[in-house]
Design a protein around this motif. Structure first.
Motif, PDB file in Angstrom:
ATOM      1  N   ALA A  49       0.840  -1.199   0.000  1.00 43.28           N
ATOM      2  CA  ALA A  49       0.000   0.000   0.000  1.00 43.28           C
ATOM      3  C   ALA A  49       0.873   1.246   0.000  1.00 43.28           C
ATOM      4  O   ALA A  49       2.010   1.230   0.481  1.00 43.28           O
ATOM      5  CB  ALA A  49      -0.927   0.002   1.215  1.00 43.28           C
ATOM      6  N   ILE A  50       0.326   2.304  -0.557  1.00 47.86           N
ATOM      7  CA  ILE A  50       0.961   3.622  -0.537  1.00 47.86           C
ATOM      8  C   ILE A  50       0.324   4.413   0.593  1.00 47.86           C
ATOM      9  O   ILE A  50      -0.879   4.688   0.575  1.00 47.86           O
ATOM     10  CB  ILE A  50       0.765   4.351  -1.881  1.00 47.86           C
ATOM     11  N   LEU A  51       1.100   4.724   1.605  1.00 50.62           N
ATOM     12  CA  LEU A  51       0.594   5.464   2.767  1.00 50.62           C
ATOM     13  C   LEU A  51       0.880   6.952   2.590  1.00 50.62           C
ATOM     14  O   LEU A  51       2.035   7.361   2.478  1.00 50.62           O
ATOM     15  CB  LEU A  51       1.244   4.953   4.053  1.00 50.62           C
ATOM     16  N   TYR A  52      -0.186   7.729   2.574  1.00 49.88           N
ATOM     17  CA  TYR A  52      -0.054   9.170   2.394  1.00 49.88           C
ATOM     18  C   TYR A  52      -0.052   9.864   3.748  1.00 49.88           C
ATOM     19  O   TYR A  52      -0.651   9.377   4.718  1.00 49.88           O
ATOM     20  CB  TYR A  52      -1.197   9.702   1.532  1.00 49.88           C
ATOM     21  N   PRO A  53       0.625  11.003   3.866  1.00 48.47           N
ATOM     22  CA  PRO A  53       0.638  11.747   5.128  1.00 48.47           C
ATOM     23  C   PRO A  53      -0.770  12.210   5.500  1.00 48.47           C
ATOM     24  O   PRO A  53      -1.669  12.257   4.647  1.00 48.47           O
ATOM     25  CB  PRO A  53       1.552  12.947   4.829  1.00 48.47           C
ATOM     26  N   PRO A  54      -0.998  12.534   6.769  1.00 48.59           N
ATOM     27  CA  PRO A  54      -2.308  13.033   7.184  1.00 48.59           C
ATOM     28  C   PRO A  54      -2.723  14.255   6.360  1.00 48.59           C
ATOM     29  O   PRO A  54      -1.909  15.101   6.015  1.00 48.59           O
ATOM     30  CB  PRO A  54      -2.097  13.407   8.651  1.00 48.59           C
ATOM     31  N   ARG A  55      -4.004  14.285   6.039  1.00 49.29           N
ATOM     32  CA  ARG A  55      -4.614  15.389   5.290  1.00 49.29           C
ATOM     33  C   ARG A  55      -4.093  15.473   3.857  1.00 49.29           C
ATOM     34  O   ARG A  55      -4.210  16.502   3.210  1.00 49.29           O
ATOM     35  CB  ARG A  55      -4.416  16.729   6.014  1.00 49.29           C
ATOM     36  N   HIS A  56      -3.475  14.374   3.383  1.00 49.03           N
ATOM     37  CA  HIS A  56      -3.054  14.306   1.982  1.00 49.03           C
ATOM     38  C   HIS A  56      -3.833  13.193   1.288  1.00 49.03           C
ATOM     39  O   HIS A  56      -3.763  12.030   1.692  1.00 49.03           O
ATOM     40  CB  HIS A  56      -1.551  14.025   1.856  1.00 49.03           C
ATOM     41  N   LYS A  57      -4.581  13.538   0.263  1.00 52.05           N
ATOM     42  CA  LYS A  57      -5.369  12.563  -0.465  1.00 52.05           C
ATOM     43  C   LYS A  57      -4.499  11.844  -1.499  1.00 52.05           C
ATOM     44  O   LYS A  57      -3.509  12.405  -1.976  1.00 52.05           O
ATOM     45  CB  LYS A  57      -6.546  13.252  -1.161  1.00 52.05           C
ATOM     46  N   PRO A  58      -4.884  10.608  -1.850  1.00 53.42           N
ATOM     47  CA  PRO A  58      -4.159   9.908  -2.920  1.00 53.42           C
ATOM     48  C   PRO A  58      -4.180  10.716  -4.209  1.00 53.42           C
ATOM     49  O   PRO A  58      -5.197  11.285  -4.589  1.00 53.42           O
ATOM     50  CB  PRO A  58      -4.946   8.599  -3.075  1.00 53.42           C
ATOM     51  N   ARG A  59      -3.038  10.772  -4.857  1.00 57.13           N
ATOM     52  CA  ARG A  59      -2.906  11.565  -6.074  1.00 57.13           C
ATOM     53  C   ARG A  59      -2.750  10.654  -7.282  1.00 57.13           C
ATOM     54  O   ARG A  59      -1.939   9.723  -7.265  1.00 57.13           O
ATOM     55  CB  ARG A  59      -1.696  12.498  -5.972  1.00 57.13           C
ATOM     56  N   PRO A  60      -3.532  10.897  -8.320  1.00 58.31           N
ATOM     57  CA  PRO A  60      -3.354  10.107  -9.547  1.00 58.31           C
ATOM     58  C   PRO A  60      -2.030  10.436 -10.212  1.00 58.31           C
ATOM     59  O   PRO A  60      -1.409  11.461  -9.928  1.00 58.31           O
ATOM     60  CB  PRO A  60      -4.544  10.544 -10.411  1.00 58.31           C
ATOM     61  N   GLY A  61      -1.600   9.553 -11.098  1.00 59.59           N
ATOM     62  CA  GLY A  61      -0.334   9.773 -11.789  1.00 59.59           C
ATOM     63  C   GLY A  61       0.853   9.168 -11.081  1.00 59.59           C
ATOM     64  O   GLY A  61       1.995   9.344 -11.503  1.00 59.59           O
ATOM     65  N   THR A  62       0.596   8.432  -9.991  1.00 52.92           N
ATOM     66  CA  THR A  62       1.683   7.765  -9.277  1.00 52.92           C
ATOM     67  C   THR A  62       1.923   6.395  -9.893  1.00 52.92           C
ATOM     68  O   THR A  62       0.982   5.633 -10.128  1.00 52.92           O
ATOM     69  CB  THR A  62       1.335   7.615  -7.783  1.00 52.92           C
ATOM     70  N   GLU A  63       3.194   6.068 -10.154  1.00 54.52           N
ATOM     71  CA  GLU A  63       3.568   4.792 -10.788  1.00 54.52           C
ATOM     72  C   GLU A  63       4.404   3.957  -9.819  1.00 54.52           C
ATOM     73  O   GLU A  63       5.065   4.489  -8.920  1.00 54.52           O
ATOM     74  CB  GLU A  63       4.366   5.038 -12.067  1.00 54.52           C
ATOM     75  N   VAL A  64       4.362   2.640 -10.016  1.00 54.94           N
ATOM     76  CA  VAL A  64       5.109   1.711  -9.162  1.00 54.94           C
ATOM     77  C   VAL A  64       5.989   0.827 -10.042  1.00 54.94           C
ATOM     78  O   VAL A  64       5.533   0.299 -11.063  1.00 54.94           O
ATOM     79  CB  VAL A  64       4.165   0.842  -8.313  1.00 54.94           C
ATOM     80  N   VAL A  65       7.240   0.676  -9.634  1.00 53.88           N
ATOM     81  CA  VAL A  65       8.194  -0.211 -10.314  1.00 53.88           C
ATOM     82  C   VAL A  65       8.743  -1.192  -9.279  1.00 53.88           C
ATOM     83  O   VAL A  65       9.149  -0.781  -8.184  1.00 53.88           O
ATOM     84  CB  VAL A  65       9.353   0.574 -10.956  1.00 53.88           C
ATOM     85  N   VAL A  66       8.745  -2.459  -9.616  1.00 49.50           N
ATOM     86  CA  VAL A  66       9.268  -3.505  -8.732  1.00 49.50           C
ATOM     87  C   VAL A  66      10.459  -4.159  -9.414  1.00 49.50           C
ATOM     88  O   VAL A  66      10.372  -4.567 -10.575  1.00 49.50           O
ATOM     89  CB  VAL A  66       8.189  -4.563  -8.415  1.00 49.50           C
ATOM     90  N   VAL A  67      11.576  -4.258  -8.689  1.00 46.33           N
ATOM     91  CA  VAL A  67      12.799  -4.874  -9.216  1.00 46.33           C
ATOM     92  C   VAL A  67      13.199  -6.025  -8.301  1.00 46.33           C
ATOM     93  O   VAL A  67      13.381  -5.831  -7.095  1.00 46.33           O
ATOM     94  CB  VAL A  67      13.952  -3.853  -9.311  1.00 46.33           C
ATOM     95  N   VAL A  68      13.316  -7.214  -8.868  1.00 47.83           N
ATOM     96  CA  VAL A  68      13.757  -8.395  -8.110  1.00 47.83           C
ATOM     97  C   VAL A  68      15.140  -8.786  -8.620  1.00 47.83           C
ATOM     98  O   VAL A  68      15.330  -9.000  -9.823  1.00 47.83           O
ATOM     99  CB  VAL A  68      12.764  -9.562  -8.269  1.00 47.83           C
TER     100      VAL A  68
END
Length: 251
Positions: A46-65
């Motif tokens: 999960a992406i945990l946002y700071p208090p009073r900060h709503k989730p923002r679109p345009g966020t990307e995730v990359v996973v490297v194994v």
């Protein structure tokens, strides 16, 4: 004075305003038996946002194994005087035995080259410690050859669109592990990217090890190589003799 204090504490305030990642894997230990035909590693979080900060679109995730490091020596042959000989050699030190990257979109679509190179996001952006010739063209040729060998053996791979993100908060990724996956301690790194910059990262560790007869044989080959070689040759001779006797009787 107020402006000075804002300048001093601005980095801390900006850092506190950035989200952070909480990540986990479906299995922290994967055992390889003789019947192992590959597997899929599930990484989620999960992406945990700071208090009073709503989730923002345009966020990307990359996973490297990545798998444990190894040293690989490549030799290039050339025909000299009608005879093929080793013409050039390159040594790749601390190269990952396994490398797989999964992302919510193709990495080069949202990560600039300097950022991708800095974090090793993508096979083409993987930093490799190469020793050998100082000729740039030759070094590039060896690098491409090394990467192609790894890609052909499925030990290096890229999986764009393999990370799904729900409501800009929950994410999951499936990383395929080929039948020839090496053993050892692996790292799974997750990067949160926004506006072309990595704003958060998290790391988990996975252990891949052989089990049963596979583990016994591999351990014997490492601890007692001479005895292992002698037994292998003896077993081959006995099997060959048995096959010769069997087919001889059938004739």
């Amino acid at each position: 004075m107020r402006a000075l204090l804002l300048g001093l504490f601005a980095p801390l305030l900006l850092g506190a305003a950035q989200p952070r990642l909480v990540t986990d894997v479906s299995e922290t230990t994967i055992e390889i038996a003789y019947s192992f035909t590959g597997a899929e590693l599930l990484l989620f979080g999960a992406i945990l946002y700071p208090p009073r900060h709503k989730p923002r679109p345009g966020t990307e995730v990359v996973v490297v194994v990545k798998g444990p490091p190894e040293t690989v020596v490549l030799r290039e042959k050339a025909k000299v005087g009608g005879i093929w000989i080793n013409h050039a050699t390159a040594r790749f030190r601390d190269a990952p035995t396994f490398y797989s990257v999964a992302s919510s979109r193709p990495v080069d679509a949202f990560v600039p080259f300097p950022v991708a190179w800095r974090h090793g996001l993508g096979v083409a952006n993987l930093p490799l410690h190469q020793e050998g010739s100082s000729d740039l063209a030759e070094r590039q040729r060896f690098r491409e050859g090394f990467l192609n060998l790894k890609l052909d053996s499925q030990l290096y791979s890229e999986h764009p669109d393999a990370v799904s993100i729900r409501e800009d908060v929950l994410y999951r990724a499936l990383i395929p592990l080929p039948p020839r996956v090496p053993t050892g301690r692996f790292t799974a790194e997750t990067f949160l990217v926004r506006n072309g910059q990595v704003i958060a990262a998290a790391t988990r560790h996975i252990v891949i090890d052989k089990t049963g007869l596979e583990r016994l044989v591999a351990g014997a080959a490492v601890r007692r190589p001479f005895l292992y070689g002698a037994l292998a040759v003896t077993l081959s001779l006995l099997l060959g003799l048995a096959a010769a006797l069997l087919f001889g009787r059938r004739r």
